[in-house]
Design a protein around this motif. Structure first.
Motif, PDB file in Angstrom:
ATOM      1  N   PRO A  75      25.735  37.746  29.804  1.00  0.00           N
ATOM      2  CA  PRO A  75      24.483  37.565  30.544  1.00  0.00           C
ATOM      3  C   PRO A  75      24.384  38.445  31.794  1.00  0.00           C
ATOM      4  O   PRO A  75      23.285  38.720  32.255  1.00  0.00           O
ATOM      5  CB  PRO A  75      24.502  36.081  30.923  1.00  0.00           C
ATOM      6  CG  PRO A  75      25.896  35.633  30.738  1.00  0.00           C
ATOM      7  CD  PRO A  75      26.510  36.515  29.714  1.00  0.00           C
ATOM      8  N   TRP A  76      25.532  38.906  32.324  1.00  0.00           N
ATOM      9  CA  TRP A  76      25.473  39.691  33.555  1.00  0.00           C
ATOM     10  C   TRP A  76      24.934  41.099  33.307  1.00  0.00           C
ATOM     11  O   TRP A  76      24.718  41.851  34.253  1.00  0.00           O
ATOM     12  CB  TRP A  76      26.836  39.763  34.240  1.00  0.00           C
ATOM     13  CG  TRP A  76      27.989  40.104  33.335  1.00  0.00           C
ATOM     14  CD1 TRP A  76      28.821  39.215  32.738  1.00  0.00           C
ATOM     15  CD2 TRP A  76      28.415  41.406  32.919  1.00  0.00           C
ATOM     16  NE1 TRP A  76      29.751  39.872  31.979  1.00  0.00           N
ATOM     17  CE2 TRP A  76      29.524  41.216  32.075  1.00  0.00           C
ATOM     18  CE3 TRP A  76      27.970  42.703  33.178  1.00  0.00           C
ATOM     19  CZ2 TRP A  76      30.205  42.276  31.477  1.00  0.00           C
ATOM     20  CZ3 TRP A  76      28.663  43.759  32.578  1.00  0.00           C
ATOM     21  CH2 TRP A  76      29.760  43.539  31.731  1.00  0.00           C
ATOM     22  N   ALA A  86      28.553  42.486  41.122  1.00  0.00           N
ATOM     23  CA  ALA A  86      28.086  43.679  40.418  1.00  0.00           C
ATOM     24  C   ALA A  86      29.050  44.865  40.482  1.00  0.00           C
ATOM     25  O   ALA A  86      29.165  45.602  39.504  1.00  0.00           O
ATOM     26  CB  ALA A  86      26.710  44.091  40.951  1.00  0.00           C
ATOM     27  N   PRO A  87      29.770  45.079  41.593  1.00  0.00           N
ATOM     28  CA  PRO A  87      30.703  46.218  41.592  1.00  0.00           C
ATOM     29  C   PRO A  87      31.757  46.122  40.491  1.00  0.00           C
ATOM     30  O   PRO A  87      32.284  47.145  40.064  1.00  0.00           O
ATOM     31  CB  PRO A  87      31.368  46.131  42.979  1.00  0.00           C
ATOM     32  CG  PRO A  87      30.422  45.366  43.823  1.00  0.00           C
ATOM     33  CD  PRO A  87      29.708  44.420  42.894  1.00  0.00           C
ATOM     34  N   TYR A  88      32.067  44.902  40.061  1.00  0.00           N
ATOM     35  CA  TYR A  88      33.050  44.751  38.978  1.00  0.00           C
ATOM     36  C   TYR A  88      32.348  44.568  37.638  1.00  0.00           C
ATOM     37  O   TYR A  88      32.695  45.222  36.655  1.00  0.00           O
ATOM     38  CB  TYR A  88      33.951  43.552  39.269  1.00  0.00           C
ATOM     39  CG  TYR A  88      35.093  43.398  38.283  1.00  0.00           C
ATOM     40  CD1 TYR A  88      36.287  44.076  38.482  1.00  0.00           C
ATOM     41  CD2 TYR A  88      34.969  42.588  37.163  1.00  0.00           C
ATOM     42  CE1 TYR A  88      37.336  43.951  37.587  1.00  0.00           C
ATOM     43  CE2 TYR A  88      36.017  42.470  36.259  1.00  0.00           C
ATOM     44  CZ  TYR A  88      37.192  43.149  36.485  1.00  0.00           C
ATOM     45  OH  TYR A  88      38.214  43.026  35.587  1.00  0.00           O
ATOM     46  N   LEU A  89      31.354  43.678  37.604  1.00  0.00           N
ATOM     47  CA  LEU A  89      30.694  43.350  36.342  1.00  0.00           C
ATOM     48  C   LEU A  89      29.505  44.285  36.112  1.00  0.00           C
ATOM     49  O   LEU A  89      28.359  43.922  36.336  1.00  0.00           O
ATOM     50  CB  LEU A  89      30.219  41.894  36.349  1.00  0.00           C
ATOM     51  CG  LEU A  89      31.295  40.822  36.180  1.00  0.00           C
ATOM     52  CD1 LEU A  89      30.658  39.454  36.108  1.00  0.00           C
ATOM     53  CD2 LEU A  89      32.137  41.065  34.942  1.00  0.00           C
ATOM     54  N   SER A  99      41.029  39.063  29.725  1.00  0.00           N
ATOM     55  CA  SER A  99      40.475  37.727  29.500  1.00  0.00           C
ATOM     56  C   SER A  99      39.342  37.454  30.483  1.00  0.00           C
ATOM     57  O   SER A  99      38.380  36.757  30.142  1.00  0.00           O
ATOM     58  CB  SER A  99      41.574  36.672  29.624  1.00  0.00           C
ATOM     59  OG  SER A  99      42.186  36.761  30.881  1.00  0.00           O
ATOM     60  N   ILE A 100      39.473  38.009  31.681  1.00  0.00           N
ATOM     61  CA  ILE A 100      38.370  37.866  32.637  1.00  0.00           C
ATOM     62  C   ILE A 100      37.127  38.583  32.101  1.00  0.00           C
ATOM     63  O   ILE A 100      36.021  38.040  32.094  1.00  0.00           O
ATOM     64  CB  ILE A 100      38.775  38.425  34.014  1.00  0.00           C
ATOM     65  CG1 ILE A 100      39.827  37.525  34.643  1.00  0.00           C
ATOM     66  CG2 ILE A 100      37.560  38.548  34.928  1.00  0.00           C
ATOM     67  CD1 ILE A 100      40.444  38.093  35.904  1.00  0.00           C
ATOM     68  N   MET A 124      35.890  35.145  30.439  1.00  0.00           N
ATOM     69  CA  MET A 124      35.415  34.468  31.646  1.00  0.00           C
ATOM     70  C   MET A 124      34.010  34.936  32.021  1.00  0.00           C
ATOM     71  O   MET A 124      33.188  34.144  32.477  1.00  0.00           O
ATOM     72  CB  MET A 124      36.370  34.734  32.807  1.00  0.00           C
ATOM     73  CG  MET A 124      36.295  33.700  33.895  1.00  0.00           C
ATOM     74  SD  MET A 124      37.749  33.774  34.933  1.00  0.00           S
ATOM     75  CE  MET A 124      37.132  34.782  36.245  1.00  0.00           C
ATOM     76  N   SER A 125      33.725  36.242  31.809  1.00  0.00           N
ATOM     77  CA  SER A 125      32.428  36.758  32.240  1.00  0.00           C
ATOM     78  C   SER A 125      31.297  36.336  31.306  1.00  0.00           C
ATOM     79  O   SER A 125      30.140  36.671  31.549  1.00  0.00           O
ATOM     80  CB  SER A 125      32.478  38.279  32.371  1.00  0.00           C
ATOM     81  OG  SER A 125      32.330  38.894  31.122  1.00  0.00           O
ATOM     82  N   LEU A 126      31.607  35.592  30.230  1.00  0.00           N
ATOM     83  CA  LEU A 126      30.525  35.015  29.424  1.00  0.00           C
ATOM     84  C   LEU A 126      29.715  34.055  30.280  1.00  0.00           C
ATOM     85  O   LEU A 126      28.519  33.858  30.045  1.00  0.00           O
ATOM     86  CB  LEU A 126      31.101  34.270  28.221  1.00  0.00           C
ATOM     87  CG  LEU A 126      31.725  35.126  27.120  1.00  0.00           C
ATOM     88  CD1 LEU A 126      32.496  34.246  26.155  1.00  0.00           C
ATOM     89  CD2 LEU A 126      30.657  35.897  26.372  1.00  0.00           C
ATOM     90  N   GLU A 127      30.391  33.407  31.220  1.00  0.00           N
ATOM     91  CA  GLU A 127      29.708  32.564  32.200  1.00  0.00           C
ATOM     92  C   GLU A 127      30.053  33.137  33.570  1.00  0.00           C
ATOM     93  O   GLU A 127      31.017  32.710  34.200  1.00  0.00           O
ATOM     94  CB  GLU A 127      30.172  31.122  32.059  1.00  0.00           C
ATOM     95  CG  GLU A 127      29.492  30.415  30.919  1.00  0.00           C
ATOM     96  CD  GLU A 127      30.411  29.390  30.270  1.00  0.00           C
ATOM     97  OE1 GLU A 127      30.126  28.205  30.390  1.00  0.00           O
ATOM     98  OE2 GLU A 127      31.411  29.796  29.651  1.00  0.00           O
TER      99      GLU A 127
END
Lengths: 178, 356
Positions: free
Chosen positions: B105-106, B115-118, B164-165, B169-172
């Motif tokens: 979603p991000w 945002a700098p990471y995702l 894994s992150i 994890m980034s799914l949410e």
């Protein structure tokens, strides 16, 4: 009491390998009431001596379950019945918080069960044992390996057993007096 | 005495698996055209499941080089063959690249402070780095550069944590857990040991192993399996306890979706299948010394691994519907059949090599 004249015959070996071989041969020869002594654990020795699995694991499991149930009950009783406190609006029976202490008490009770029932089953501590009558036996805790065939064994015979032990080429053979 | 070439019966199994994978993956392809969103969700779950066995096996090989032990000498051909499926696993990741927007979603809805990471370019760079590290490790291990084991395990820990992150994890994206990396490491260890035990029990039964694998080897492997069961339970519970105690909205909502009314039964099934039942069964020395029983426990644990990954991923998409889609099963089995076919190809070579 009708004791046999000696406790048993003790053979001294230089290496763990010769002790292991001797124990296997003695078992093959039909001896059952015997024990081996070494300064460090020897892989396969207990199987060679014919040790059977004991009930100890079950006692430890029961101890662990008792500890876990007791630990949980302790906290549940305190938090729900004995002294209910509202902590951040959580229910009195906040089981996730109880798991840690229940787990620790399970370990504690299992460890106590293991040590105490081990002592109860093997009869330790034992201040006197006939083997201590052999002065050389001291080196069992340093650098020597011993096999003792006890006189209580049905196939024990002072001469035949001594000849059998000699055939294993030990360092020395001792008679163990009572 | 009849001489058994390791090839013959494995050849047939390999052909069957290859054939089955074509049928199943073709069905997945139809699913991609029909319902693409569902396809990518199912693909992600299935892919994470098979990735775990491959990477966990590489970690097991490194662990054995460092710690040694009779268990590893018996299981090494299996672990090494599983680790060599990495190129296939990397290839199977490619379809996901086309579904990133549907999964994460991000991408449509960037999270300002993260945002700098995702962001997509950095995500792709990181993914490339993970695979580069894993390819290098597997390559070096395959060529017996054993010195790589110690730094390799460190790199494995770091890459899995970040992967894994990124992937789960980034799914949410509003949820954070510092345990998720270790949770994945424990899961991958468990997956690889369970898969290796199923394979070893099968090979021992078919008398295809070049070296003798006896009760003490199986007991050692069973003890390691028990260790991973405990590690997984310990880490899962730690995460639950910390988030439950903190009770912060963006964290606890992750558990509310996963342990709320609709997913509660899946969560409870995990407690039983992934921890309680295997834990008590694996306490028994008798079970651990019998390859057949141990393989049954390992198969149950593999099922539990699939449920665990499903439970981690899918509630992010459908918090109120704990239902399995046909594509979930098709993707898991289709990928698995292809994975097993390649695994058997490497395994045959290793068994013949160890025999000569």
């Amino acid at each position: 009491m009708n004791f046999p004249p000696i406790y048993g015959l003790l053979a001294e070996f230089d290496t763990s390998a010769s002790l292991l071989k001797a124990a296997r041969q003695a078992r093959a020869e039909g001896y059952r009431t015997m024990d081996a002594f070494s300064p460090m654990p020897v892989e396969g020795l207990s199987e060679a001596l014919g040790f059977r699995h004991t009930r100890l694991p079950w006692i430890v499991l029961a101890g662990g379950l008792f500890g876990a149930a007791g630990g949980f009950f302790l906290q549940w009783y305190l938090s729900v019945i004995g002294y209910p406190l509202n902590v951040g609006g959580r229910p009195y029976n906040s089981w996730p918080a109880f798991i840690v202490v229940s787990f620790e008490l399970a370990i504690l009770a299992a460890a106590f069960a293991a040590v105490l029932s081990m002592l109860a089953c093997n009869g330790l501590p034992q201040p006197y044992h006939p083997l201590f009558n052999v002065p050389r036996f001291e080196s069992a805790s340093r650098d020597r390996f011993f096999l003792c065939i006890e006189a209580a064994d049905p196939s024990f015979d002072p001469d035949k057993t001594r000849r059998f032990l000699e055939s294993l080429k030990p360092h020395e053979i001792f008679e163990v007096p009572h | 005495m009849e001489t058994v070439t390791p090839g013959r019966s494995l050849d047939r199994l390999q052909r069957w698996m290859l054939g089955a994978s074509f049928v199943l993956l073709a069905a997945c392809g139809v699913g991609l055209l029909w319902t693409p969103t569902q396809f990518f969700r199912s693909w992600l779950v299935a892919w994470l499941f098979w990735l775990a066995i491959t990477l966990g096996s590489a970690a097991a090989v490194m662990l054995h080089h460092l710690a040694d032990g009779a268990w590893g000498r018996a299981a090494r051909p299996v672990f090494e063959s599983a680790m060599l499926t990495l190129p296939l696993v990397a290839f199977l990741f490619v379809p996901l690249l086309f579904g990133l927007e549907r999964l994460y979603p991000w991408i449509r809805d960037p999270v300002q402070e993260k945002a700098p990471y995702l962001n997509v370019p950095f995500f792709l760079v990181r993914t490339a780095v993970y695979f580069a590290v894993w390819f290098a490790l597997v390559r070096l291990l395959d060529r017996r550069h054993l010195l790589v084991s110690a730094p390799g395990l460190v790199l494995y820990g770091l890459t899995i944590t970040f992967a894994s992150i990124d992937w789960v994890m980034s799914l949410e994206p509003h949820w954070t857990s510092t345990i998720i990396g270790l949770h994945f490491i424990a899961g991958q260890g468990l997956s690889s040991f369970a898969a290796a035990l199923v394979a070893l029990a099968f090979l021992a039964r078919a008398r295809l192993l070049p070296i003798e694998v006896n009760a003490s080897h199986f007991r050692a492997l069973g003890n390691l399996l028990l260790m991973f069961v405990l590690l997984w339970a310990y880490l899962s519970y730690s995460q639950l306890l910390i988030i439950w105690s903190g009770n912060l909205p963006e964290e606890i909502s992750w558990y509310l979706r996963r342990a709320g009314p609709s997913w509660r039964w899946v969560a409870l099934a995990l407690v039983g299948l992934h921890f309680a039942i295997p834990f008590f069964v694996l306490l028994s020395r008798r079970v651990k010394e019998q390859a057949g029983w141990l393989a049954v426990v390992a198969a149950v644990l593999l099922l539990a691994r699939a449920v665990d990954i499903f439970w981690l991923v899918v509630p992010a998409f459908q918090p109120d519907r704990p239902v399995i889609h046909g594509l979930d099963v098709l993707a898991l089995l289709g990928m698995g059949a292809l994975w097993i076919a390649l695994f058997l190809r490497h395994l045959k070579g290793r068994l013949a090599y160890a025999r000569s």
